[in-house]
Design a protein around this motif. Structure first.
Motif, short mmCIF file in Angstrom:
data_model
loop_
_atom_site.label_atom_id
_atom_site.label_comp_id
_atom_site.label_asym_id
_atom_site.label_seq_id
_atom_site.Cartn_x
_atom_site.Cartn_y
_atom_site.Cartn_z
N VAL A 1 30.11 -4.23 6.56
CA VAL A 1 29.27 -5.41 6.76
C VAL A 1 29.90 -6.57 6.00
CG1 VAL A 1 27.00 -6.45 6.40
CG2 VAL A 1 27.17 -4.03 7.01
N ARG A 2 30.21 -7.62 6.73
CA ARG A 2 30.86 -8.79 6.16
C ARG A 2 29.82 -9.92 6.06
NH1 ARG A 2 34.55 -9.39 10.04
NH2 ARG A 2 33.18 -10.77 11.20
N ASP A 3 29.87 -10.67 4.98
CA ASP A 3 28.96 -11.79 4.76
C ASP A 3 29.74 -13.09 4.86
OD1 ASP A 3 27.04 -13.59 4.01
OD2 ASP A 3 26.79 -12.82 1.98
N ASP A 4 29.89 -13.61 6.08
CA ASP A 4 30.66 -14.84 6.28
C ASP A 4 29.98 -16.06 5.68
OD1 ASP A 4 32.76 -13.62 7.66
OD2 ASP A 4 31.77 -13.83 9.60
N SER A 5 28.66 -16.07 5.67
CA SER A 5 27.92 -17.25 5.22
C SER A 5 27.69 -17.27 3.71
CB SER A 5 26.56 -17.30 5.91
OG SER A 5 25.73 -16.24 5.45
N GLY A 6 27.81 -16.12 3.07
CA GLY A 6 27.48 -16.04 1.65
C GLY A 6 25.98 -15.94 1.41
N LYS A 7 25.20 -15.83 2.48
CA LYS A 7 23.75 -15.80 2.37
C LYS A 7 23.13 -14.58 3.05
CE LYS A 7 23.51 -20.82 2.38
NZ LYS A 7 23.03 -22.01 3.11
N LEU A 8 23.94 -13.68 3.51
CA LEU A 8 23.43 -12.52 4.25
C LEU A 8 22.75 -11.55 3.29
CD1 LEU A 8 23.43 -11.08 7.07
CD2 LEU A 8 25.44 -9.84 6.26
N ALA A 9 21.49 -11.26 3.56
CA ALA A 9 20.76 -10.26 2.77
C ALA A 9 21.00 -8.86 3.34
CB ALA A 9 19.27 -10.57 2.76
N ALA A 10 21.04 -8.77 4.67
CA ALA A 10 21.24 -7.48 5.32
C ALA A 10 21.58 -7.69 6.79
CB ALA A 10 19.99 -6.62 5.21
N MET A 11 22.11 -6.65 7.39
CA MET A 11 22.30 -6.61 8.83
C MET A 11 21.52 -5.41 9.35
SD MET A 11 25.71 -6.38 11.19
CE MET A 11 26.07 -8.11 10.94
N GLU A 12 20.76 -5.64 10.40
CA GLU A 12 20.02 -4.54 11.01
C GLU A 12 20.68 -4.21 12.34
OE1 GLU A 12 15.47 -3.18 11.97
OE2 GLU A 12 15.88 -5.29 11.60
N ILE A 13 21.00 -2.94 12.51
CA ILE A 13 21.65 -2.48 13.73
C ILE A 13 20.70 -1.55 14.46
CG2 ILE A 13 23.62 -1.23 14.70
CD1 ILE A 13 25.19 -2.10 12.20
N GLU A 14 20.42 -1.90 15.72
CA GLU A 14 19.56 -1.10 16.57
C GLU A 14 20.40 -0.47 17.68
OE1 GLU A 14 16.26 -3.40 17.97
OE2 GLU A 14 15.71 -4.04 15.95
N LYS B 1 21.31 -7.73 14.10
CA LYS B 1 20.50 -8.84 13.65
C LYS B 1 20.88 -9.13 12.20
CE LYS B 1 16.24 -8.05 14.43
NZ LYS B 1 14.82 -7.67 14.34
N GLU B 2 21.20 -10.40 11.92
CA GLU B 2 21.49 -10.81 10.55
C GLU B 2 20.21 -11.30 9.89
OE1 GLU B 2 24.56 -13.76 10.93
OE2 GLU B 2 26.13 -12.22 10.96
N ILE B 3 19.98 -10.87 8.65
CA ILE B 3 18.78 -11.25 7.91
C ILE B 3 19.22 -12.04 6.68
CG2 ILE B 3 16.75 -10.40 6.69
CD1 ILE B 3 17.07 -7.85 8.53
N GLY B 4 18.70 -13.24 6.57
CA GLY B 4 19.07 -14.12 5.45
C GLY B 4 17.88 -14.92 4.98
N PRO B 5 18.11 -15.93 4.16
CA PRO B 5 17.01 -16.71 3.56
C PRO B 5 16.19 -17.48 4.60
CG PRO B 5 19.13 -17.67 3.01
CD PRO B 5 19.41 -16.37 3.70
N ASP B 6 16.79 -17.74 5.77
CA ASP B 6 16.08 -18.50 6.81
C ASP B 6 15.45 -17.58 7.86
OD1 ASP B 6 16.87 -20.89 5.60
OD2 ASP B 6 18.77 -20.89 6.71
N GLY B 7 15.42 -16.29 7.58
CA GLY B 7 14.84 -15.34 8.53
C GLY B 7 15.90 -14.48 9.18
N ALA B 8 15.57 -13.97 10.36
CA ALA B 8 16.48 -13.07 11.07
C ALA B 8 16.94 -13.71 12.37
CB ALA B 8 15.77 -11.75 11.36
N LYS B 9 18.19 -13.43 12.75
CA LYS B 9 18.71 -13.92 14.03
C LYS B 9 19.64 -12.88 14.62
CE LYS B 9 22.61 -16.40 12.14
NZ LYS B 9 23.44 -17.55 12.12
N TRP B 10 19.57 -12.72 15.93
CA TRP B 10 20.43 -11.79 16.64
C TRP B 10 21.85 -12.31 16.64
CZ3 TRP B 10 18.71 -7.14 17.49
CH2 TRP B 10 17.35 -6.93 17.63
#
Length: 146
Positions: A36-49, A123-132
């Motif tokens: 899992v790579r954090d390109d933004s420096g703000k990634l809290a987690a990645m959810e994989i479905e 789905k990337e989860i960060g301080p602004d919420g989650a986005k696919w």
């Protein structure tokens, strides 16, 4: 050939140490670890479905193609799902072949397929919420070479 889609972490070192052993016709083993790579420096987690059953069948079909196309002696694919933190292992590909070119090509083929076509949704989860995570043109272009 082994394919695992799993939630739990795996031991990359142990998997590498146990893969491709004992094959007298194996001259090359190639392994790859995706993290899992954090390109933004703000990634809290990645959810994989994924869709159980469908995902494994799709991966098995492409693994069979790789095994036949490059004459692989063995291959291993592990892909995780669930909530993963930056730096955690997402997936592993290992190939064993008579010659290194076949092992490298097959591994790259499998990685390109897993990145662009395997039925996983991220789905990337960060301080602004989650986005696919949207598909990237570069990933499709990489698959196009095969």
């Amino acid at each position: 050939m082994r394919i695992h889609v799993q939630r739990e972490p795996f031991d990359y070192g142990a998997e590498c140490a146990n893969f491709g052993q004992g094959g007298r016709d194996v001259g090359a083993v190639v392994t790859f670890l995706g993290v899992v790579r954090d390109d933004s420096g703000k990634l809290a987690a990645m959810e994989i479905e994924y869709y159980p059953g469908m995902t494994e069948r799709a991966i098995a079909a492409i693994a069979d193609e790789a095994r036949t196309r490059w004459g692989l002696a063995d291959l291993l694919i592990i892909h995780r799902h669930g909530l993963l933190a930056p730096g955690e292992a997402i997936m592993m590909v290992a190939t064993a072949a008579r010659h290194r070119a076949a092992a490298f090509d097959a591994a790259e083929f499998l990685m390109d397929y897993l990145k662009s076509r395997a039925p996983f949704w991220k789905k990337e989860i960060g301080p602004d919420g989650a986005k696919w995570v949207a598909a990237k043109d570069a990933d499709e272009d990489a698959l196009g070479r095969w």
